[in-house]
Design an enzyme around this catalytic site. Structure first.
Site, PDB file in Angstrom:
ATOM      1  N   CYS A   1       6.591  15.082  12.916  1.00 26.70           N
ATOM      2  CA  CYS A   1       6.146  13.706  13.146  1.00 26.70           C
ATOM      3  C   CYS A   1       5.637  13.535  14.584  1.00 26.70           C
ATOM      4  O   CYS A   1       6.008  14.281  15.490  1.00 26.70           O
ATOM      5  CB  CYS A   1       7.292  12.735  12.923  1.00 26.70           C
ATOM      6  SG  CYS A   1       8.031  12.788  11.292  1.00 26.70           S
TER       7      CYS A   1
ATOM      8  N   CYS B   1      13.490  11.443  13.020  1.00 24.37           N
ATOM      9  CA  CYS B   1      13.024  11.064  14.362  1.00 24.37           C
ATOM     10  C   CYS B   1      14.014  10.120  15.035  1.00 24.37           C
ATOM     11  O   CYS B   1      14.249  10.214  16.240  1.00 24.37           O
ATOM     12  CB  CYS B   1      11.646  10.425  14.289  1.00 24.37           C
ATOM     13  SG  CYS B   1      10.338  11.633  13.958  1.00 24.37           S
TER      14      CYS B   1
ATOM     15  N   ASN C   1       1.195  13.320  14.551  1.00 25.08           N
ATOM     16  CA  ASN C   1       1.787  14.052  13.435  1.00 25.08           C
ATOM     17  C   ASN C   1       0.974  15.321  13.171  1.00 25.08           C
ATOM     18  O   ASN C   1      -0.255  15.300  13.133  1.00 25.08           O
ATOM     19  CB  ASN C   1       1.901  13.184  12.175  1.00 25.08           C
ATOM     20  CG  ASN C   1       0.606  12.517  11.759  1.00 25.08           C
ATOM     21  OD1 ASN C   1      -0.174  12.083  12.593  1.00 25.08           O
ATOM     22  ND2 ASN C   1       0.372  12.429  10.462  1.00 25.08           N
ATOM     23  N   ILE C   2       1.694  16.422  12.998  1.00 24.86           N
ATOM     24  CA  ILE C   2       1.077  17.725  12.762  1.00 24.86           C
ATOM     25  C   ILE C   2       1.626  18.256  11.447  1.00 24.86           C
ATOM     26  O   ILE C   2       2.776  18.711  11.383  1.00 24.86           O
ATOM     27  CB  ILE C   2       1.379  18.710  13.920  1.00 24.86           C
ATOM     28  CG1 ILE C   2       0.987  18.110  15.281  1.00 24.86           C
ATOM     29  CG2 ILE C   2       0.671  20.046  13.673  1.00 24.86           C
ATOM     30  CD1 ILE C   2      -0.488  17.799  15.464  1.00 24.86           C
ATOM     31  N   GLU C   3       0.814  18.161  10.398  1.00 21.15           N
ATOM     32  CA  GLU C   3       1.275  18.549   9.067  1.00 21.15           C
ATOM     33  C   GLU C   3       1.121  20.048   8.828  1.00 21.15           C
ATOM     34  O   GLU C   3       0.482  20.761   9.609  1.00 21.15           O
ATOM     35  CB  GLU C   3       0.503  17.751   8.003  1.00 21.15           C
ATOM     36  CG  GLU C   3       0.807  16.264   8.096  1.00 21.15           C
ATOM     37  CD  GLU C   3       0.137  15.433   7.024  1.00 21.15           C
ATOM     38  OE1 GLU C   3       0.496  14.266   6.887  1.00 21.15           O
ATOM     39  OE2 GLU C   3      -0.779  15.963   6.327  1.00 21.15           O
TER      40      GLU C   3
ATOM     41  N   CYS D   1      10.875   7.800  11.055  1.00 19.47           N
ATOM     42  CA  CYS D   1      11.699   8.271   9.936  1.00 19.47           C
ATOM     43  C   CYS D   1      13.118   8.548  10.430  1.00 19.47           C
ATOM     44  O   CYS D   1      13.408   8.504  11.634  1.00 19.47           O
ATOM     45  CB  CYS D   1      11.075   9.517   9.310  1.00 19.47           C
ATOM     46  SG  CYS D   1      11.342  11.038  10.260  1.00 19.47           S
TER      47      CYS D   1
ATOM     48  N   GLU E   1       6.423  11.261  16.714  1.00 19.91           N
ATOM     49  CA  GLU E   1       7.505  10.924  17.643  1.00 19.91           C
ATOM     50  C   GLU E   1       8.175  12.186  18.174  1.00 19.91           C
ATOM     51  O   GLU E   1       8.423  12.329  19.370  1.00 19.91           O
ATOM     52  CB  GLU E   1       8.566  10.051  16.951  1.00 19.91           C
ATOM     53  CG  GLU E   1       8.036   8.764  16.372  1.00 19.91           C
ATOM     54  CD  GLU E   1       7.627   8.895  14.918  1.00 19.91           C
ATOM     55  OE1 GLU E   1       6.823   9.796  14.588  1.00 19.91           O
ATOM     56  OE2 GLU E   1       8.115   8.097  14.108  1.00 19.91           O
TER      57      GLU E   1
END
Ligand code: ZN
Length: 136
Positions: free
Chosen positions: A55, A91, A44-46, A88, A57
């Site tokens: 996300c 995804c 995950n890369i916020e 989610c 995935e």
């Protein structure tokens, strides 16, 4: 004989450490098995603009598809959380674009045994315009 998905799960576990999550402090890792048999990983890369967060995935799926893979045959998702790292809704929809309905989705979390599902169980009656383009 080693289960062919064991390496996929191991790669997902390793990818957890690549998360960039200063806002949620939740680290998720994913690994996809592509049509060629190659494994691609993601975390995950916020983003400070939360809607720009990606996300794990989708990171892994986009890495594979942008390398000209034809489809995704399986995905493993896990994280540094005390619950199962279920994908989610967004995804699941992206998975339906590149995975067959019976493709396998493995999920786990801290000290949790892996659970196995098929995409059609996690996203029944999916919106699936390009189904005929997916490989077998
Ligand atoms: Zn997601």
């Amino acid at each position: 004989m080693k289960d062919k998905y064991e390496q996929l799960k191991e790669e997902a576990l390793k990818a957890v450490q690549n998360a960039y999550s200063p806002y949620s402090n939740i680290k998720i890792g994913a690994a996809v098995m592509a049509g060629s048999g190659k494994i691609y990983t993601g975390a995950n890369i916020e983003n400070a603009s939360f809607g720009a967060t990606i996300c794990a995935e989708r990171t892994a799926i986009v890495k594979a598809m942008s390398e000209k893979e034809q489809y995704i045959s399986a995905i493993a998702i896990t994280g540094d959380i005390n619950d199962y790292a279920f994908p989610c809704g967004i995804c699941r929809q992206v998975m339906s674009e590149f995975m067959k309905k019976d493709a396998l989705i493995f999920v786990s979390g801290n000290d949790l045994k892996w659970k196995q599902y098929q995409l059609k169980e996690l996203l029944p009656n999916s919106f699936d315009f390009y189904a005929s383009k997916k490989g077998s």
